[in-house]
Design an enzyme around this catalytic site. Structure first.
Site, PDB file in Angstrom:
ATOM      1  N   PRO A  11       0.137  -1.084  10.894  1.00  5.02           N
ATOM      2  CA  PRO A  11       1.466  -1.674  10.968  1.00  5.02           C
ATOM      3  C   PRO A  11       1.867  -2.495   9.749  1.00  5.02           C
ATOM      4  CG  PRO A  11      -0.051  -2.812  12.431  1.00  5.02           C
ATOM      5  CD  PRO A  11      -0.760  -1.578  11.943  1.00  5.02           C
ATOM      6  N   ASN A  12       3.133  -2.325   9.409  1.00  4.56           N
ATOM      7  CA  ASN A  12       3.818  -3.084   8.352  1.00  4.56           C
ATOM      8  C   ASN A  12       3.440  -2.658   6.939  1.00  4.56           C
ATOM      9  OD1 ASN A  12       5.415  -4.835  10.051  1.00  4.56           O
ATOM     10  ND2 ASN A  12       3.480  -5.815  10.598  1.00  4.56           N
ATOM     11  N   ARG A  19       7.881  -7.239  -0.002  1.00  6.71           N
ATOM     12  CA  ARG A  19       7.682  -8.677   0.221  1.00  6.71           C
ATOM     13  C   ARG A  19       6.231  -9.034  -0.062  1.00  6.71           C
ATOM     14  NH1 ARG A  19      10.785 -10.791   5.494  1.00  6.71           N
ATOM     15  NH2 ARG A  19      12.828  -9.928   5.052  1.00  6.71           N
ATOM     16  N   TYR A  24      -0.197  -9.075  -1.374  1.00  5.14           N
ATOM     17  CA  TYR A  24      -0.544  -7.651  -1.207  1.00  5.14           C
ATOM     18  C   TYR A  24      -0.302  -6.805  -2.444  1.00  5.14           C
ATOM     19  CZ  TYR A  24      -0.629  -9.034   3.692  1.00  5.14           C
ATOM     20  OH  TYR A  24      -0.924  -9.655   4.873  1.00  5.14           O
ATOM     21  N   ASN A  75      -6.976   1.231   6.759  1.00  3.97           N
ATOM     22  CA  ASN A  75      -6.457  -0.130   6.693  1.00  3.97           C
ATOM     23  C   ASN A  75      -5.587  -0.280   7.938  1.00  3.97           C
ATOM     24  OD1 ASN A  75      -5.262  -2.572   6.313  1.00  3.97           O
ATOM     25  ND2 ASN A  75      -4.565  -2.193   4.224  1.00  3.97           N
ATOM     26  N   ALA A  78      -2.883  -5.607  10.883  1.00  6.27           N
ATOM     27  CA  ALA A  78      -3.194  -6.668  11.853  1.00  6.27           C
ATOM     28  C   ALA A  78      -3.974  -6.151  13.062  1.00  6.27           C
ATOM     29  CB  ALA A  78      -1.899  -7.339  12.302  1.00  6.27           C
ATOM     30  N   GLU A  99     -13.562   0.682   6.054  1.00  4.85           N
ATOM     31  CA  GLU A  99     -12.436  -0.223   6.307  1.00  4.85           C
ATOM     32  C   GLU A  99     -11.986  -0.814   4.969  1.00  4.85           C
ATOM     33  OE1 GLU A  99     -13.508  -3.338   9.041  1.00  4.85           O
ATOM     34  OE2 GLU A  99     -11.780  -4.568   8.505  1.00  4.85           O
ATOM     35  N   HIS A 101      -9.014  -3.409   3.032  1.00  6.52           N
ATOM     36  CA  HIS A 101      -7.888  -4.353   3.060  1.00  6.52           C
ATOM     37  C   HIS A 101      -7.487  -4.689   1.638  1.00  6.52           C
ATOM     38  CE1 HIS A 101      -8.216  -4.880   7.316  1.00  6.52           C
ATOM     39  NE2 HIS A 101      -9.524  -4.974   7.161  1.00  6.52           N
ATOM     40  N   ARG A 108      -8.601 -15.952   3.909  1.00  2.00           N
ATOM     41  CA  ARG A 108      -7.304 -16.243   4.524  1.00  2.00           C
ATOM     42  C   ARG A 108      -7.509 -16.985   5.855  1.00  2.00           C
ATOM     43  NH1 ARG A 108      -3.538 -11.169   4.373  1.00  2.00           N
ATOM     44  NH2 ARG A 108      -2.012 -12.822   4.724  1.00  2.00           N
TER      45      ARG A 108
HETATM   46  O1  CA2 Z   1      -4.932  -7.130   3.393  1.00  2.87           O
HETATM   47  C1  CA2 Z   1      -4.659  -6.166   4.101  1.00  2.87           C
HETATM   48  O2  CA2 Z   1      -4.663  -5.004   3.693  1.00  2.87           O
HETATM   49  C2  CA2 Z   1      -4.247  -6.397   5.559  1.00  2.87           C
HETATM   50  O3  CA2 Z   1      -4.774  -5.327   6.343  1.00  2.87           O
HETATM   51  C3  CA2 Z   1      -2.744  -6.389   5.591  1.00  2.87           C
HETATM   52  C4  CA2 Z   1      -2.165  -6.731   6.957  1.00  2.87           C
HETATM   53  C5  CA2 Z   1      -2.779  -8.012   7.509  1.00  2.87           C
HETATM   54  O4  CA2 Z   1      -2.338  -8.247   8.825  1.00  2.87           O
HETATM   55  C6  CA2 Z   1      -4.302  -7.966   7.499  1.00  2.87           C
HETATM   56  O5  CA2 Z   1      -4.795  -9.196   7.951  1.00  2.87           O
HETATM   57  C7  CA2 Z   1      -4.819  -7.692   6.110  1.00  2.87           C
HETATM   58  C8  CA2 Z   1      -0.657  -6.939   6.894  1.00  2.87           C
HETATM   59  C9  CA2 Z   1       0.109  -5.882   6.199  1.00  2.87           C
HETATM   60  C10 CA2 Z   1       1.552  -6.331   6.121  1.00  2.87           C
HETATM   61  O6  CA2 Z   1       2.040  -5.966   4.864  1.00  2.87           O
HETATM   62  C11 CA2 Z   1       3.304  -6.389   4.515  1.00  2.87           C
HETATM   63  C12 CA2 Z   1       3.679  -6.142   3.234  1.00  2.87           C
HETATM   64  C13 CA2 Z   1       4.926  -6.523   2.795  1.00  2.87           C
HETATM   65  C14 CA2 Z   1       5.806  -7.120   3.668  1.00  2.87           C
HETATM   66  C15 CA2 Z   1       5.436  -7.364   4.971  1.00  2.87           C
HETATM   67  C16 CA2 Z   1       4.175  -6.992   5.399  1.00  2.87           C
END
Ligand code: CA2
Length: 148
Positions: A11-12, A19, A24, A75, A78, A99, A101, A108
């Protein structure tokens, strides 16, 4: 025909590059897909690259991968920190799982330190941004070649 490597994104991650570039990176998921395809090509691997915002769809793709993939790079976003369903799906698959990330989840918030996937993965790569996906492809190539 050789089996592909499934690269599954949760997701996301479709919002990457729009953003939070400080967390990221500035690359979009499409940029990452291109990097994976190029790296896979140099390694003689084929990649199936997907993203979903839906937990059940991710579970379905894990089941599909267990039938047709040589390995899975995931990946799960969340869901990594919340999903017993994804843990159970990975427990039941034969192909090795890596896995990935983008961020260093251990540097974090505490809620991100636990992963439901890590205990059923061959290994975990985090904190290297999009390069982590390429590192995972290299690791899986070596694993499939010599068992390391
Ligand atoms: O660091 C990673 O790759 C994560 O899997 C990214 C997830 C986060 O919940 C994990 O803890 C770590 C979140 C991805 C959300 O990405 C966004 C990017 C831009 C705007 C909004 C969300």
């Amino acid at each position: 025909m050789p089996k592909p490597i499934f690269v599954l994104n949760g997701p996301n991650l479709n919002r990457l590059g729009l953003r939070e570039p400080a967390v990221y990176g500035a690359e979009t998921l499409s940029d990452i897909e291109k990097r994976c395809s190029a790296r896979a090509h140099t390694l003689g691997l084929e990649v199936v690259f997907r993203q979903t915002n839906h937990e059940g769809e991710l579970v379905d793709w894990i089941h599909e991968a267990s039938e047709v993939a040589a390995a899975i790079i995931v990946n799960a976003g969340a869901y990594t920190h919340t999903s017993l369903a994804i843990h159970d799906a990975f427990r039941a698959v034969e192909p090795p799982v890596i896995e990935v990330h983008l961020s260093n989840i251990h540097a974090r918030e505490a809620v991100r330190h636990h992963s439901y996937i890590a205990p059923v993965a061959l290994g975990v790569i985090c904190g290297f941004g999009a390069t982590g996906y390429e590192l995972a492809l290299e690791a899986i190539h070596k694993h499939l070649t010599d068992g390391s």
